[in-house]
Scaffold this motif. Structure first.
Motif, PDB file in Angstrom:
ATOM      1  N   ILE A   1       0.842  -1.196   0.000  1.00  0.00           N
ATOM      2  CA  ILE A   1       0.000   0.000   0.000  1.00  0.00           C
ATOM      3  C   ILE A   1       0.874   1.243   0.000  1.00  0.00           C
ATOM      4  CG2 ILE A   1      -1.511   1.420   1.470  1.00  0.00           C
ATOM      5  CD1 ILE A   1      -3.040  -1.037   2.232  1.00  0.00           C
ATOM      6  N   LEU A   2       0.551   2.182  -0.875  1.00  0.00           N
ATOM      7  CA  LEU A   2       1.153   3.512  -0.867  1.00  0.00           C
ATOM      8  C   LEU A   2       0.202   4.420  -0.108  1.00  0.00           C
ATOM      9  CD1 LEU A   2       3.223   5.651  -1.908  1.00  0.00           C
ATOM     10  CD2 LEU A   2       1.735   5.898  -3.908  1.00  0.00           C
ATOM     11  N   ARG A   3       0.714   5.181   0.848  1.00  0.00           N
ATOM     12  CA  ARG A   3      -0.139   6.010   1.706  1.00  0.00           C
ATOM     13  C   ARG A   3       0.559   7.319   2.043  1.00  0.00           C
ATOM     14  NH1 ARG A   3       2.027   5.675   6.777  1.00  0.00           N
ATOM     15  NH2 ARG A   3       3.359   3.869   7.215  1.00  0.00           N
ATOM     16  N   PRO A   4      -0.180   8.278   2.612  1.00  0.00           N
ATOM     17  CA  PRO A   4       0.464   9.517   3.059  1.00  0.00           C
ATOM     18  C   PRO A   4       1.440   9.240   4.200  1.00  0.00           C
ATOM     19  CG  PRO A   4      -1.917   9.783   2.905  1.00  0.00           C
ATOM     20  CD  PRO A   4      -1.639   8.322   2.805  1.00  0.00           C
ATOM     21  N   GLY A   5       2.497  10.018   4.280  1.00  0.00           N
ATOM     22  CA  GLY A   5       3.419   9.907   5.401  1.00  0.00           C
ATOM     23  C   GLY A   5       2.827  10.532   6.647  1.00  0.00           C
ATOM     24  N   SER A   6       3.435  10.292   7.788  1.00  0.00           N
ATOM     25  CA  SER A   6       2.902  10.800   9.053  1.00  0.00           C
ATOM     26  C   SER A   6       2.914  12.319   9.123  1.00  0.00           C
ATOM     27  CB  SER A   6       3.711  10.217  10.223  1.00  0.00           C
ATOM     28  OG  SER A   6       5.089  10.543  10.083  1.00  0.00           O
ATOM     29  N   ASP A   7       3.773  12.967   8.296  1.00  0.00           N
ATOM     30  CA  ASP A   7       3.829  14.428   8.318  1.00  0.00           C
ATOM     31  C   ASP A   7       2.873  15.065   7.311  1.00  0.00           C
ATOM     32  OD1 ASP A   7       4.978  13.760   5.940  1.00  0.00           O
ATOM     33  OD2 ASP A   7       6.919  14.694   6.338  1.00  0.00           O
ATOM     34  N   SER A   8       2.120  14.212   6.568  1.00  0.00           N
ATOM     35  CA  SER A   8       1.140  14.677   5.569  1.00  0.00           C
ATOM     36  C   SER A   8       1.777  15.447   4.418  1.00  0.00           C
ATOM     37  CB  SER A   8       0.059  15.560   6.221  1.00  0.00           C
ATOM     38  OG  SER A   8      -0.655  14.840   7.189  1.00  0.00           O
TER      39      SER A   8
END
Length: 269
Positions: free
Chosen positions: A199-206
């Motif tokens: 899965i590709l997702r946003p990082g924790s820093d958005s």
């Protein structure tokens, strides 16, 4: 030269699955196209696949890995299909970053290619009375599939009330992108093992991205990798940094480096 088949059915099934693993996008249409980009002088013939809103160009019909690709999600317009002196049919796609000139074997083939391209980029079957009933039927089928693909991505982003990472336009995203947290991505992979394991997702820093994978070794093993956005490229934070030009290339890197053991996660609807 072979003509486009009535439905996307690549000859050897192994090649179809390999391309599916690498691209992570659904196949909508395929056939031979001659391609000339704005910086090139000559047309070059490719076996071409329309997957999602991306054209993938293969040097050979049986090549498992594409040699070039063109994201056409930012299509602004397309010229009419017109014949050239050799009887081939040409049309030009006007994109935000330049133009892509395409040439099909004949006029009917050119109209069909243009019709499928407009269907997936504009989310509307073109009102062209010269298209055959069978062609229109298949374009409507592709339209429904593409709408569902967009809905899945859109719905997955609604629970999160946070800013999307840069360049996260829906149509430009790989199909395995989900706007979910690290924990949510983990749960998705654990609950749906048959849908893929990357899965590709946003990082924790958005502001950046992350890859969450579920390796299938002696026991399932979850790992997370940072993907930093550098404006014009993306950097995978590994022991040795890997720099790639697009997020789709980031996904393809993980797939090819693991020889296909990692597969883009596509939630079934």
């Amino acid at each position: 030269r072979e003509q486009p088949e009535e439905t996307p059915q690549p000859a050897p099934r192994r090649i179809f699955h390999e391309r599916q693993r690498i691209t992570g996008l659904p196949l909508y249409f395929q056939g031979y196209l001659s391609v000339r980009q704005s910086r090139c002088q000559e047309f070059r013939v490719y076996w071409t696949e329309l997957r999602g809103t991306v054209l993938f160009f293969y040097d050979d019909k049986k090549a498992p890995v594409y040699s070039q690709k063109s994201d056409i999600s930012a299509l602004t317009s397309a010229t009419n299909v017109y014949p050239d002196e050799n009887g081939s049919a040409r049309f030009v796609l006007m994109l935000s970053n330049g133009e892509l000139q395409l040439k099909a074997d004949d006029f009917e083939c050119g109209k069909e290619w243009k019709g499928f391209i407009l269907t997936v980029t504009k989310l509307s079957v073109p009102a062209d009375e010269s298209l055959l009933p069978g062609q229109l039927t298949r374009m409507h089928e592709v339209l429904e599939k593409e709408k569902k693909r967009r809905i899945v991505l859109n719905c997955s982003s609604e629970p999160l009330n946070r800013e999307s990472p840069p360049s996260s336009t829906l149509t430009a995203m790989p199909a395995c992108f989900y706007a979910v947290s690290r924990q949510e991505a983990t749960e998705m992979l654990e609950r749906n093992p048959s849908c893929g394991n990357l899965i590709l997702r946003p990082g924790s820093d958005s502001k950046n991205y992350a890859i969450t994978v579920r390796h299938k070794l002696d026991a399932p093993c979850l790992k997370h990798y940072k993907v930093m956005s550098n404006g014009t490229s993306y950097i995978i934070q590994l022991e040795r940094q890997v720099i790639l030009p697009s997020l789709q290339d980031v996904v393809s890197y993980f797939v090819t480096e693991t020889q296909g053991s990692l597969k883009p996660f596509i939630l079934q609807t």
